[in-house]
Design an enzyme around this catalytic site. Structure first.
Site: not given
Ligand code: NAD
Ligand code: DAU
Length: 340
Positions: A129-131, A157, A161
């Site tokens: 992730t970019d985080e 988190y 990562k």
């Molecule tokens: P998500 O929370 O929707 O899905 C995570 C999945 O992993 C779920 O199906 C869960 O059951 C499974 N899981 C959790 N713990 C586990 C374990 N111990 N063993 C096996 N399976 C397990 O997450 P997502 O948004 O699909 O993100 C997927 C990946 O991409 C993550 O690694 C996250 O850090 C990364 N990522 C997400 C975003 C985003 O915007 N959502 C952006 C950049 C990177």
């Molecule tokens: O940047 C990549 C990341 O993006 C991934 O690595 C994470 O897994 C993914 O969850 C996401 O993280 P963020 O924290 O950026 O996403 P989230 O949707 O939780 O929040 C997006 C922005 O919105 C953040 O600035 C917090 C704000 N927010 C979020 C929620 C849930 C609100 O203002 N209100 C809310 O209720």
């Protein structure tokens, strides 16, 4: 036919990725613990395919992961499995360290053991992730995260990562183990758990509930359509140079409040639903990805526009209200009581 092990394939991006690769000449093993975020409904229409197998399990479980490697002999691993929600990591960091750091280390150890005779046609791709880069100043839009930006995570988190990325990279540096790391910005699209900003706001707005906007609402994220992320991961798997990190982003920086108002506008709902709430602890101000390396070296850039895909995404959630109601029952209700 090559075998690919997808961990976390029942979650948001993992399920989209399996849909993305299902027609390819691959034997797909989906290994997922099915936490609150994992849902097999996301894969219902492909579950009977001959090239698809689901195994319920935890990436921290040494015996079970070894059994999977011994039985299916994957040549590629894409590690999506993670605890992924920043807010939850603030309330309960430990599970983030366990799954994201220890689970990744377990996968690496086992892959190394099973692949040790020949790394040449193997790949271990860590979905990061970019985080991990921390935060950027909001008033200098020239500055973006590059692959050389120092790692400076702020939330439990992103720290977990970062820990995982460091362990993955160390396996390349020490053992020449065939790693790849992708670091992507915020994704949106179908099957995203409605604890994340976009599906949460869509769901609440549809039900005329208050919309919680953290702080002043001016935090900036770089939004990428999930299918573009899947395409980038596949591109890196096929063409990436081992040991390398590739940033993935949409070049699409938007303030949270603008996202919320865009959704309200499309749904024809009033802005009076917006409620400014206490800010997230340690809230990163701005993320912006410089994705020039993946473009220049591997020819990847996003295909979809935000304007087109946010409408399609909203329509998906309107058409899948049963899916939303199903995933937010149980554990999610407990979470809401802690959070608001
Ligand atoms: P998500 O929370 O929707 O899905 C995570 C999945 O992993 C779920 O199906 C869960 O059951 C499974 N899981 C959790 N713990 C586990 C374990 N111990 N063993 C096996 N399976 C397990 O997450 P997502 O948004 O699909 O993100 C997927 C990946 O991409 C993550 O690694 C996250 O850090 C990364 N990522 C997400 C975003 C985003 O915007 N959502 C952006 C950049 C990177
Ligand atoms: O940047 C990549 C990341 O993006 C991934 O690595 C994470 O897994 C993914 O969850 C996401 O993280 P963020 O924290 O950026 O996403 P989230 O949707 O939780 O929040 C997006 C922005 O919105 C953040 O600035 C917090 C704000 N927010 C979020 C929620 C849930 C609100 O203002 N209100 C809310 O209720």
């Amino acid at each position: 036919m090559k075998t690919i092990l997808i961990t976390g394939g029942a979650g948001f991006i993992g399920a989209n990725f399996i849909h993305y690769i299902i027609e390819k000449d691959l034997n797909i093993i989906n290994f997922d613990k099915l936490t609150y975020a994992g849902n097999l409904e996301n894969l219902k229409n492909i579950e009977k395919r001959k090239n698809y197998t689901f195994i319920k399990g935890d990436i921290c479980n040494k015996e079970l992961v070894e059994h999977v490697f011994a039985t299916y002999k994957p040549e590629m691993v894409v590690n999506f499995a993670a605890e992924s929600h920043v807010d939850r990591s603030i309330h309960n960091p430990n599970i983030f360290i366990e799954t994201n750091v220890m689970g990744t280390a377990n996968l690496l150890n086992i892959a190394k053991k099973f692949w040790q005779n020949d790394f040449s046609n193997k790949r271990f791709l860590q979905v990061s992730t970019d985080e991990v880069y921390g935060t950027l100043p909001e008033n200098n839009t020239e500055i973006m995260f590059t692959e050389e930006t120092p790692l400076q995570p702020h939330s439990p988190y992103s720290a977990s990562k970062t820990g995982a990325d460091c362990v993955v990279q160390s396996y390349f540096d020490t053992f020449e183990f065939p790693t790849l790391i992708t670091r992507c910005s915020n994704n949106y699209g179908a099957y995203q758990f409605p604890e994340k900003l976009i599906p949460l706001i869509i769901h609440k707005a549809m039900n005329n509930e208050k919309l919680p906007v953290y702080g002043d609402g001016k935090n900036i994220r770089d939004w990428l359509y999930v299918e573009d992320h899947c395409d980038a991961i596949w591109t890196v798997l096929e063409k990436g140079n081992i040991g390398e990190v590739y940033n993935v982003g949409g070049n699409n920086e938007i303030q949270n409040i603008v996202i919320v108002k865009t959704i309200l506008n499309i749904l024809n709902k009033p802005e009076s639903l917006i409620t400014y709430v206490t800010d997230r602890l340690g809230h990163d101000r701005r993320y912006a990805i410089d994705a020039s390396k993946i473009k220049k070296e591997l020819g990847w850039s996003p295909k979809f526009t935000f304007e087109e895909k946010i409408r399609e995404t909203i329509q998906w959630y309107l058409n899948h209200q049963d899916w939303v109601n199903n995933v937010i029952s149980g554990d999610y209700q407990k979470w809401l009581k802690i959070n608001y």
